[in-house]
Design a protein around this motif. Sequence first.
Motif, PDB file in Angstrom:
ATOM      1  N   LEU A 133       4.703  -1.893   9.514  1.00  0.00           N
ATOM      2  CA  LEU A 133       4.577  -0.884  10.556  1.00  0.00           C
ATOM      3  C   LEU A 133       4.178   0.428   9.912  1.00  0.00           C
ATOM      4  CD1 LEU A 133       5.207   0.060  13.547  1.00  0.00           C
ATOM      5  CD2 LEU A 133       7.480   0.614  12.683  1.00  0.00           C
ATOM      6  N   THR A 134       3.087   1.003  10.370  1.00  0.00           N
ATOM      7  CA  THR A 134       2.689   2.343   9.931  1.00  0.00           C
ATOM      8  C   THR A 134       2.313   3.154  11.163  1.00  0.00           C
ATOM      9  OG1 THR A 134       0.372   1.687   9.591  1.00  0.00           O
ATOM     10  CG2 THR A 134       1.815   1.604   7.674  1.00  0.00           C
ATOM     11  N   VAL A 135       2.544   4.442  11.067  1.00  0.00           N
ATOM     12  CA  VAL A 135       2.191   5.332  12.171  1.00  0.00           C
ATOM     13  C   VAL A 135       1.793   6.684  11.594  1.00  0.00           C
ATOM     14  CG1 VAL A 135       4.565   6.060  12.566  1.00  0.00           C
ATOM     15  CG2 VAL A 135       2.904   6.274  14.397  1.00  0.00           C
ATOM     16  N   SER A 136       0.746   7.258  12.167  1.00  0.00           N
ATOM     17  CA  SER A 136       0.304   8.571  11.734  1.00  0.00           C
ATOM     18  C   SER A 136      -0.579   9.185  12.812  1.00  0.00           C
ATOM     19  CB  SER A 136      -0.497   8.453  10.431  1.00  0.00           C
ATOM     20  OG  SER A 136      -0.930   9.718  10.017  1.00  0.00           O
TER      21      SER A 136
ATOM     22  N   ARG B 165      -3.827  15.097  20.094  1.00  0.00           N
ATOM     23  CA  ARG B 165      -2.430  14.711  19.879  1.00  0.00           C
ATOM     24  C   ARG B 165      -2.232  13.205  20.045  1.00  0.00           C
ATOM     25  NH1 ARG B 165       1.252  17.802  18.733  1.00  0.00           N
ATOM     26  NH2 ARG B 165       2.916  16.800  19.911  1.00  0.00           N
ATOM     27  N   LEU B 166      -3.084  12.437  19.345  1.00  0.00           N
ATOM     28  CA  LEU B 166      -3.012  10.986  19.378  1.00  0.00           C
ATOM     29  C   LEU B 166      -2.591  10.446  18.014  1.00  0.00           C
ATOM     30  CD1 LEU B 166      -6.268  10.119  21.353  1.00  0.00           C
ATOM     31  CD2 LEU B 166      -3.919  10.168  22.222  1.00  0.00           C
ATOM     32  N   SER B 167      -1.811   9.392  18.044  1.00  0.00           N
ATOM     33  CA  SER B 167      -1.400   8.702  16.823  1.00  0.00           C
ATOM     34  C   SER B 167      -1.807   7.248  16.917  1.00  0.00           C
ATOM     35  CB  SER B 167       0.111   8.781  16.633  1.00  0.00           C
ATOM     36  OG  SER B 167       0.510  10.091  16.331  1.00  0.00           O
ATOM     37  N   ARG B 168      -1.933   6.638  15.746  1.00  0.00           N
ATOM     38  CA  ARG B 168      -2.239   5.216  15.681  1.00  0.00           C
ATOM     39  C   ARG B 168      -1.061   4.513  15.021  1.00  0.00           C
ATOM     40  NH1 ARG B 168      -7.617   2.179  14.426  1.00  0.00           N
ATOM     41  NH2 ARG B 168      -8.384   4.170  15.124  1.00  0.00           N
ATOM     42  N   ILE B 169      -0.581   3.484  15.690  1.00  0.00           N
ATOM     43  CA  ILE B 169       0.473   2.643  15.147  1.00  0.00           C
ATOM     44  C   ILE B 169      -0.177   1.323  14.763  1.00  0.00           C
ATOM     45  CG2 ILE B 169       2.643   1.440  15.615  1.00  0.00           C
ATOM     46  CD1 ILE B 169       3.214   3.588  17.758  1.00  0.00           C
ATOM     47  N   THR B 170      -0.007   0.922  13.513  1.00  0.00           N
ATOM     48  CA  THR B 170      -0.507  -0.371  13.054  1.00  0.00           C
ATOM     49  C   THR B 170       0.700  -1.271  12.843  1.00  0.00           C
ATOM     50  OG1 THR B 170      -2.369   0.722  11.958  1.00  0.00           O
ATOM     51  CG2 THR B 170      -1.909  -1.557  11.329  1.00  0.00           C
TER      52      THR B 170
ATOM     53  N   ARG C  52       6.444   0.309  -0.705  1.00  0.00           N
ATOM     54  CA  ARG C  52       5.162  -0.005  -0.060  1.00  0.00           C
ATOM     55  C   ARG C  52       5.004   0.828   1.210  1.00  0.00           C
ATOM     56  NH1 ARG C  52       4.354  -6.443  -1.141  1.00  0.00           N
ATOM     57  NH2 ARG C  52       2.262  -6.002  -0.374  1.00  0.00           N
ATOM     58  N   THR C  53       3.753   1.212   1.485  1.00  0.00           N
ATOM     59  CA  THR C  53       3.491   2.055   2.645  1.00  0.00           C
ATOM     60  C   THR C  53       3.405   1.288   3.938  1.00  0.00           C
ATOM     61  OG1 THR C  53       1.095   1.834   2.373  1.00  0.00           O
ATOM     62  CG2 THR C  53       2.180   3.729   1.308  1.00  0.00           C
ATOM     63  N   GLY C  54       3.098   0.023   3.900  1.00  0.00           N
ATOM     64  CA  GLY C  54       2.756  -0.722   5.106  1.00  0.00           C
ATOM     65  C   GLY C  54       1.254  -0.721   5.247  1.00  0.00           C
ATOM     66  N   LEU C  55       0.763  -1.530   6.113  1.00  0.00           N
ATOM     67  CA  LEU C  55      -0.662  -1.778   6.259  1.00  0.00           C
ATOM     68  C   LEU C  55      -1.364  -0.687   7.074  1.00  0.00           C
ATOM     69  CD1 LEU C  55      -2.454  -4.180   5.371  1.00  0.00           C
ATOM     70  CD2 LEU C  55      -2.251  -5.018   7.700  1.00  0.00           C
ATOM     71  N   ALA C  56      -2.517  -0.277   6.593  1.00  0.00           N
ATOM     72  CA  ALA C  56      -3.439   0.553   7.379  1.00  0.00           C
ATOM     73  C   ALA C  56      -4.646  -0.318   7.641  1.00  0.00           C
ATOM     74  CB  ALA C  56      -3.834   1.806   6.619  1.00  0.00           C
ATOM     75  N   ALA C  57      -5.126  -0.349   8.877  1.00  0.00           N
ATOM     76  CA  ALA C  57      -6.236  -1.231   9.228  1.00  0.00           C
ATOM     77  C   ALA C  57      -7.168  -0.536  10.202  1.00  0.00           C
ATOM     78  CB  ALA C  57      -5.707  -2.531   9.833  1.00  0.00           C
TER      79      ALA C  57
END
Length: 184
Positions: A54-57, A64-69, A171-176
Amino acid sequence: MNAHLQPTGSAYFLTQETQQAERHTLSVLVDNEPGILARVVGLFSARGYNIESLTVSETEHDRRLSRITVVVVATPKVLVQIKTQLERLVPVHRVHDLTAEGAYLERELALIKVRGSGEHRAETLRLADAFRAHIVDATVESFVFEVTGKPEKIDSFIALMSPLGLVEVVRTGLAAIARGAEGM
């Protein structure tokens, strides 16, 4: 309890699962507001779904949008349920199953601390070079390497470092992101 009524990884274990679970990477575009991550994670935990990564940024500051992977392992039936539930959350704009939609790129970053002295020190450096790992900290007793790439590459590097003195892994988690000219 009968074997067909045992939990199968799905919260809906009273029906027999006949399809094979697969790994899927979901990209979710949401409003960047307090509590959205808790709501998404709550959706997964309330239904017994496991999150592998899980990653979010924030990705679009002006809007003001974020992407959660989110990376999940699920049967096709459960995956449809996950996507449907995510799409129903109010601050969710879009849900994309990158795995199903075609070509996409995925990367992860890991910081890996390894003890190193004598022969192990030289072997640690040789393997780090082969994996294109960057030394971000070094002492006479240890190294901290930064490794980026597909999760399988990071897993392989960690496995090789284990007998050489692996101390800690973060580990950071996956960015895709999907390939091609189109955005999310």
